[in-house]
Design a protein around this motif. Structure first.
Motif, short mmCIF file in Angstrom:
data_model
loop_
_atom_site.label_atom_id
_atom_site.label_comp_id
_atom_site.label_asym_id
_atom_site.label_seq_id
_atom_site.Cartn_x
_atom_site.Cartn_y
_atom_site.Cartn_z
N HIS A 190 -2.45 2.15 -4.50
CA HIS A 190 -2.21 3.51 -4.01
C HIS A 190 -3.37 3.94 -3.12
O HIS A 190 -4.54 3.68 -3.43
N TYR A 191 -3.00 4.62 -2.03
CA TYR A 191 -4.03 5.12 -1.11
C TYR A 191 -3.54 6.41 -0.46
O TYR A 191 -2.58 6.41 0.32
N ALA A 192 -4.16 7.51 -0.83
CA ALA A 192 -3.84 8.82 -0.25
C ALA A 192 -5.11 9.65 -0.25
O ALA A 192 -6.05 9.38 -0.98
N SER A 193 -5.10 10.67 0.58
CA SER A 193 -6.31 11.50 0.72
C SER A 193 -6.42 12.53 -0.40
O SER A 193 -5.47 12.80 -1.14
N ALA B 46 8.42 16.48 -6.46
CA ALA B 46 7.58 17.67 -6.58
C ALA B 46 6.12 17.28 -6.72
O ALA B 46 5.22 18.00 -6.26
N ASN B 47 5.87 16.15 -7.35
CA ASN B 47 4.50 15.68 -7.56
C ASN B 47 4.33 14.34 -6.86
O ASN B 47 4.84 13.32 -7.33
N SER B 48 3.63 14.34 -5.73
CA SER B 48 3.38 13.12 -4.96
C SER B 48 1.93 12.69 -5.01
O SER B 48 1.47 11.91 -4.17
N LEU C 208 0.86 -1.19 0.00
CA LEU C 208 0.00 0.00 0.00
C LEU C 208 0.89 1.24 0.00
O LEU C 208 1.51 1.57 1.01
N ARG C 209 0.96 1.91 -1.15
CA ARG C 209 1.74 3.15 -1.22
C ARG C 209 0.87 4.32 -0.75
O ARG C 209 -0.28 4.47 -1.19
N THR C 210 1.44 5.14 0.11
CA THR C 210 0.71 6.29 0.61
C THR C 210 1.64 7.50 0.64
O THR C 210 2.79 7.42 0.18
N ALA C 211 1.17 8.62 1.17
CA ALA C 211 1.95 9.85 1.14
C ALA C 211 1.59 10.78 2.29
O ALA C 211 0.46 10.77 2.78
N TRP C 212 2.56 11.57 2.71
CA TRP C 212 2.35 12.69 3.62
C TRP C 212 1.54 12.28 4.86
O TRP C 212 0.52 12.88 5.19
N THR D 136 -2.31 12.36 4.28
CA THR D 136 -3.10 11.17 4.60
C THR D 136 -2.97 10.83 6.08
O THR D 136 -1.87 10.63 6.58
N ALA D 137 -4.09 10.76 6.76
CA ALA D 137 -4.10 10.45 8.19
C ALA D 137 -3.78 8.99 8.42
O ALA D 137 -4.29 8.11 7.72
N ALA D 138 -2.95 8.72 9.42
CA ALA D 138 -2.61 7.35 9.76
C ALA D 138 -3.87 6.54 10.10
O ALA D 138 -3.95 5.34 9.80
N ALA D 139 -4.85 7.19 10.70
CA ALA D 139 -6.10 6.50 11.03
C ALA D 139 -6.81 6.01 9.79
O ALA D 139 -7.37 4.90 9.77
N ASP D 140 -6.79 6.79 8.72
CA ASP D 140 -7.44 6.38 7.47
C ASP D 140 -6.68 5.22 6.82
O ASP D 140 -7.30 4.31 6.26
#
Length: 288
Positions: free
Chosen positions: A210-213, A254-256, A145-149, A183-187
Motif C-alpha cells: 500500500h502506498y498513499a499520502s 467510505a474509508n479509503s 502497488l495499491r494507491t488512492a485518490w 496521492t500525487a502521481a509524481a510520488d
C-alpha cells in the motif's frame, strides 16, 4: 536499467517518464502503441523487449462508466495485466502494477492493511482485484502497488475538476463522509522507481504493498486545501454534504485510508505529505 512502461499517456505514466532516475532508459507505450484491450499484443511486446523491468501504469479508471462497460474494464484491468505478468514471468522480468483502494468495501475506520479481506463495491474494484489475482497467479516476480485518490497536473482528476468547476462559484458542494489519502502521481512514480532499483540490484520482494499520502482527509477537506492554494479571483465556499446527496452509478468506499507500514519496512519508502505535493501540482498548473 531499462524499463518498459505501459500507460505513458496517463497521469502516472507521464510522471514515470518525467521522473525516471539518471541512468534509467524508458521504453514508453501509450494508447497509440499499446492497445490495452488486446492482451495478446501487449504480452507480445514484453516477449520481445530488452527491458529489465516492466511497469504497467495503464488502467480503466472511469469508475462510473465501468458499471455499464464491464467487458472493456475487465479486459484492461484484469485480462491484459494477467497476460503481461505471464509474459514477464516467462522472461524472468519483474512486473510492477498499480492497483486501488477500491478492492475494499470501505467499512470501518481503521486503515486498510494489505492482508485485509477484499470486497469491492463495483465493477471497477472487481476488475482491479481480478487483475491483482491474475498477476500473482502468473508466478513471476511482481509488485502490486495499491494507491488512492491520484492527482496531478495532467489528465482528469479531482484537483483539476475543483479548479475548473470552482472558478467563479460562490459555493461548491463536496462529499464529506468519504476519507482517504490524496496521492500525487509524481510520488507514486518515485516509489515505483525506488522499488525498481531494488529489484534491479537483486533484492526485490514480491507482493502487494500500500502506498498513499498522509494525512487522511475527506473530499471536502481536500477541496478546501485546493482552493486555499489556488490563485482564484474568487474562492468558493465548500458546502459539506453526505454521499447520499451526491448519488453516482458506482458506490465509493467510505474509508479509503491505506496502512503503508509494509512498504516502509520492506523498501524504506515513507508516506509523502499530500499538502506539499498539492502545492507543487497547483504551481505547475498555474505556470503552464
Amino acid at each position: 536499467m531499462k524499463a518498459l512502461v505501459f500507460g505513458t499517456t496517463g497521469q502516472l505514466g507521464i510522471e514515470l517518464a518525467r521522473r525516471a532516475p539518471r541512468g534509467v532508459s524508458v521504453g514508453a507505450f501509450g494508447r497509440g502503441r499499446a492497445d490495452l484491450t488486446d492482451s495478446a499484443a501487449c504480452a507480445a511486446l514484453i516477449a520481445t523487449t530488452d527491458a529489465d523491468v516492466i511497469i504497467n501504469a495503464a488502467a480503466y479508471t472511469a469508475v462510473d462508466q465501468a458499471e455499464t462497460d464491464r467487458d472493456t474494464a475487465r479486459k484492461v484491468n484484469a485480462e491484459t495485466p494477467g497476460a503481461m505478468a505471464r509474459a514477464a514471468a516467462a522472461r524472468g522480468l519483474p512486473f510492477f502494477h498499480v492497483s486501488t483502494d477500491y478492492v475494499f468495501d470501505g467499512a470501518g475506520t481503521r486503515a486498510w492493511a494489505e492482508d485485509d479481506a477484499v470486497a469491492p463495491l463495483g465493477v471497477y474494484g472487481e476488475t482491479k482485484l481480478a487483475g491483482e489475482r491474475a498477476i500473482a497467479a502468473a508466478g513471476g516476480a511482481h509488485v502490486i502497488l495499491r494507491t488512492a485518490w491520484v492527482f496531478s497536473a495532467h489528465g482528469k482528476n479531482f484537483v483539476k475538476t475543483m479548479l475548473r468547476v470552482g472558478a467563479g462559484r460562490d459555493e461548491l458542494s463536496v462529499v464529506d463522509d468519504q476519507r482517504g489519502g490524496p496521492t500525487a502521481a509524481a510520488d507514486i512514480a518515485d516509489a515505483l522507481w525506488t522499488i525498481a532499483a531494488v529489484f534491479h540490484s537483486g533484492n526485490g520482494q514480491s507482493g502487494i504493498f500500500h502506498y498513499a499520502s498522509a494525512p487522511s482527509v475527506t473530499w471536502a477537506d481536500f477541496a478546501e486545501a485546493v482552493f486555499d492554494r489556488a490563485s482564484l479571483p474568487k474562492k468558493p465556499a465548500v458546502k459539506r454534504i453526505p454521499t447520499s446527496d451526491y448519488p453516482t452509478p458506482a458506490k465509493r468506499p467510505a474509508n479509503s485510508v491505506l496502512d503503508c507500514s509494509r512498504i516502509r519496512a520492506v523498501y524504506g519508502i515513507e508516506q509523502p505529505d499530500w499538502r506539499v505535493s498539492l502545492s507543487e501540482v497547483i504551481r505547475e498548473l498555474e505556470t503552464a
